[in-house]
Design an enzyme around this catalytic site. Structure first.
Site, PDB file in Angstrom:
ATOM      1  CG  ASP A 299       6.067  -1.894  10.155  1.00 29.60           C
ATOM      2  OD1 ASP A 299       6.800  -2.377   9.259  1.00 29.60           O
ATOM      3  OD2 ASP A 299       5.648  -0.724  10.141  1.00 29.60           O
TER       4      ASP A 299
ATOM      5  CG  ASP B  50       2.393  -2.007   9.340  1.00 28.77           C
ATOM      6  OD1 ASP B  50       2.720  -3.186   9.063  1.00 28.77           O
ATOM      7  OD2 ASP B  50       2.386  -1.101   8.496  1.00 28.77           O
TER       8      ASP B  50
ATOM      9  NE  ARG C   6      -2.659  -0.014   3.551  1.00 28.24           N
ATOM     10  CZ  ARG C   6      -3.534   0.422   4.450  1.00 28.24           C
ATOM     11  NH1 ARG C   6      -4.828   0.270   4.221  1.00 28.24           N
ATOM     12  NH2 ARG C   6      -3.152   0.992   5.557  1.00 28.24           N
TER      13      ARG C   6
ATOM     14  CB  THR D  36      -2.928   6.956  -2.239  1.00 29.32           C
ATOM     15  OG1 THR D  36      -2.084   5.829  -2.542  1.00 29.32           O
ATOM     16  CG2 THR D  36      -2.290   8.207  -2.814  1.00 29.32           C
TER      17      THR D  36
END
Ligand code: PRP
Ligand code: URA
Length: 206
Positions: free
Chosen positions: A199, A196, A101, A105
């Protein structure tokens, strides 16, 4: 069709996965547990060949799962879900889709696509976060373009926005998730979510 697990073992893993104090080692272990349990639900209706096997004490009725499955983890976070799939499924091959991603945006960009033949096999899409649905629907497009039908999509957390997009564009797909959350924040992260996933899985969050 959406399946949200209500199993207490999944709930327990989710409590610890979501906790911001959980470090990468424990996060990886919990992700493996959640996916094993979700896999149990996502494969419950697959066909079984019935027969007999000889135990040391005589014949026993037995069932073999001969349906071939193609697991498709979406790089990178989907890799955290692949281990249990390879351990548990007797007939599995693996294809990879790389999607990332854009941070501003939230639109997913494809950077890798390598799928084995899919005809006659059950595609199992592995992507832990179904947020806007952009990555999931793009991956499902690619699976269909490669001949895959009736894909099952296993994720860990889904947002209603992502579920709607998948249901609109790929209504035949069954989604199996450990949690359906409230929605998305202004950065298209799932709220409350777990942050995330990639991550936290790979320890790259800084
Ligand atoms: C995450 C996640 C999904 C995607 C979901 O990947 O693993 O692939 O976001 O968001 P969406 O539904 O809004 O498309 P990300 O792009 O962060 O890449 P990563 O797996 O490399 O961390
Ligand atoms: N990707 C993540 O890893 N987490 C989210 O909440 C949304 C997309």
């Amino acid at each position: 069709m959406l399946h949200v697990s209500s199993h207490p073992l999944i709930g327990d893993c989710m409590a610890r996965l979501r906790d911001k104090g959980t470090g990468p080692d424990e996060f990886r272990s919990l992700a493996r547990k959640v996916i094993s349990l979700l896999l149990y639900e996502a494969t419950a209706d697959l066909p079984v060949r019935r027969g007999t096997v000889m135990t040391p004490l005589g014949p026993a009725e037995a069932g073999w799962m001969e349906q071939e499955i193609v697991a498709v983890p979406v790089l990178r976070a989907g890799l955290g879900l692949l281990g249990p799939v390879l351990e548990l499924l007797p007939k599995v091959s693996v294809g990879y889709i790389g999607l990332e991603r854009d941070e501003d945006t939230a639109v997913a960009r494809i950077y890798y696509n390598k799928l084995p033949p899919l005809a006659g096999k059950v595609p199992l899409l592995l992507d832990p976060m179904l947020a806007t649905g952009g990555s999931g629907t793009r991956a499902l497009d690619l699976i269909k373009e490669a001949g895959g039908e009736h894909c099952r999509f296993v994720c860990v957390v889904a947002a209603p926005e992502g579920v709607r997009m998948v249901e609109d564009r790929h209504p035949e797909v069954q989604i199996f998730t450990a949690a359906l959350d409230t929605g998305l924040n202004e950065h298209a992260y799932i709220v409350p979510g777990l942050g995330d996933f990639g991550d936290r899985l790979f320890g790259t969050g800084g």
